[in-house]
Design an enzyme around this catalytic site. Structure first.
Site, PDB file in Angstrom:
ATOM      1  N   ASP A 212      46.613  82.484  82.925  1.00 11.87           N
ATOM      2  CA  ASP A 212      46.796  81.425  83.649  1.00 11.87           C
ATOM      3  C   ASP A 212      46.455  80.350  82.984  1.00 11.87           C
ATOM      4  OD1 ASP A 212      48.012  83.103  85.713  1.00 11.87           O
ATOM      5  OD2 ASP A 212      46.084  82.833  86.973  1.00 11.87           O
TER       6      ASP A 212
ATOM      7  N   GLU B 164      56.109  84.022  81.874  1.00 10.41           N
ATOM      8  CA  GLU B 164      55.768  83.148  80.687  1.00 10.41           C
ATOM      9  C   GLU B 164      56.801  82.455  80.071  1.00 10.41           C
ATOM     10  OE1 GLU B 164      56.446  87.234  79.295  1.00 10.41           O
ATOM     11  OE2 GLU B 164      55.268  86.441  81.011  1.00 10.41           O
TER      12      GLU B 164
ATOM     13  N   ASN C  43      47.064  88.928  78.755  1.00 13.58           N
ATOM     14  CA  ASN C  43      46.884  89.206  79.890  1.00 13.58           C
ATOM     15  C   ASN C  43      46.006  90.455  80.020  1.00 13.58           C
ATOM     16  OD1 ASN C  43      47.834  87.032  81.698  1.00 13.58           O
ATOM     17  ND2 ASN C  43      50.152  87.987  81.348  1.00 13.58           N
TER      18      ASN C  43
ATOM     19  N   ASP D  40      59.933  80.933  75.469  1.00 14.23           N
ATOM     20  CA  ASP D  40      59.011  82.121  76.232  1.00 14.23           C
ATOM     21  C   ASP D  40      58.021  82.228  75.177  1.00 14.23           C
ATOM     22  OD1 ASP D  40      59.466  84.833  77.761  1.00 14.23           O
ATOM     23  OD2 ASP D  40      58.954  85.442  75.657  1.00 14.23           O
TER      24      ASP D  40
ATOM     25  N   HIS E 119      44.177  88.246  83.542  1.00 16.33           N
ATOM     26  CA  HIS E 119      45.233  87.377  84.035  1.00 16.33           C
ATOM     27  C   HIS E 119      44.662  85.773  84.162  1.00 16.33           C
ATOM     28  CE1 HIS E 119      48.587  90.031  84.583  1.00 16.33           C
ATOM     29  NE2 HIS E 119      47.848  90.917  84.716  1.00 16.33           N
TER      30      HIS E 119
END
Length: 286
Positions: A155, A181, A146, A138, A151
């Protein structure tokens, strides 16, 4: 001999319908002429009508054969064209189906297995090995990326993480994006000690990989990793829960760590709506 005939048939098939009809008609006329001559000579011999009959035997077949053969060759060409188009359509459908299957099993952003496909392959591959390691990886404080950069930048960070997995993991290992994530990794034929080494390699490589949300603005990405051993025949929910507990422990200890599950390890708190379901089945968090 068969090869010669096959090659001749291939050459003839490439000709235009008109030429094919002409060649077929010529062969039929010659055959009709020869048969008529043989029969006439056998019955009547050479008489005054012989050449008249031979003239008719030569002209009449042309009149009949050319239109008939032209019609047949054109119909045959249409059937061949239709068969070719049908084959092309079938091949295109196969390509589309393969592409749909790939899209249904691959995460479009990272190119890794998506959640459903990872679970499917996880169940299949752990059965083939006595010693397996499951990791849940994680990204730490990913929400800050973000929220702070948007965002699209988030990505890019996920793509960077996927590239690290692809560069470090072995050919037979399985990796998939199982959450926003969050990533799942299955290491077949791997001991716990080996799993910890691989997990540490992943953690170290991600921490030391340059990521710039904006040009000239570096951002340090770290991950927390929980891992556990997986036996072939235990229920899927158990190793998932154990790896999740190890991940929670890594987060609790300060993040940017790789933690191996040990019995009695503190579980990640469940949402309030699951808290009362103590007697129910083990929740599967993937």
């Amino acid at each position: 001999m068969n090869d010669v005939i096959s090659n001749m048939a291939g050459v003839i098939a490439k000709l235009s319908p008109t030429r094919q009809a002409g060649m077929m008609s010529a062969a039929e006329v010659l055959l009709a002429f020869a048969v008529t001559a043989l029969i006439y000579l056998t019955i009547f011999g050479v008489d005054d009508n012989f050449w008249n009959v031979m003239t008719l035997a030569f002209i009449v077949p042309w009149v009949i054969c050319i239109p008939a053969n032209l019609f047949v060759t054109r119909q045959r060409k249409q059937l061949i064209d239709m068969a070719d188009k049908l084959q092309e359509t079938q091949e295109e459908l196969q390509r589309v189906n393969k592409d749909l299957q790939r899209r249904a099993s691959i995460d479009g952003l990272t190119g890794l297995a998506n959640r459903e496909h990872f679970i499917k392959l996880f169940d299949e591959r752990r059965m083939a090995s006595e010693n397996n390691i499951l990791m849940i990886v994680d990204a730490d404080h990913f929400k800050n990326i973000n929220d702070g950069y948007g965002h699209p930048v988030g990505d890019k960070a996920l793509i960077l993480l996927s590239s690290v997995f692809k560069s470090i993991l072995r050919k037979g290992d399985l990796v998939g994006r199982i959450g926003g994530e969050e990533f799942g990794v299955l290491l077949p034929n791997t001991s716990e000690a080996e799993g910890e080494i691989i997990g540490e390699m992943i953690r170290h490589e991600i921490e030391n990989t340059l990521f710039e949300p904006q040009e000239g603005v570096p951002h340090r990405i770290t991950v927390s990793i929980g891992l556990t051993g997986v036996s072939p025949f235990e229920q899927r929910a158990l190793p998932m829960r154990n790896a999740d507990s190890a991940l929670f422990e890594a987060k609790r200890r300060g993040r940017n760590q790789c933690v191996l599950y040990t019995p009695g390890m503190r579980e990640k708190p469940r949402p309030f709506y699951e808290a009362g379901n103590v007697q129910g089945p083990i929740p599967m968090r993937v």
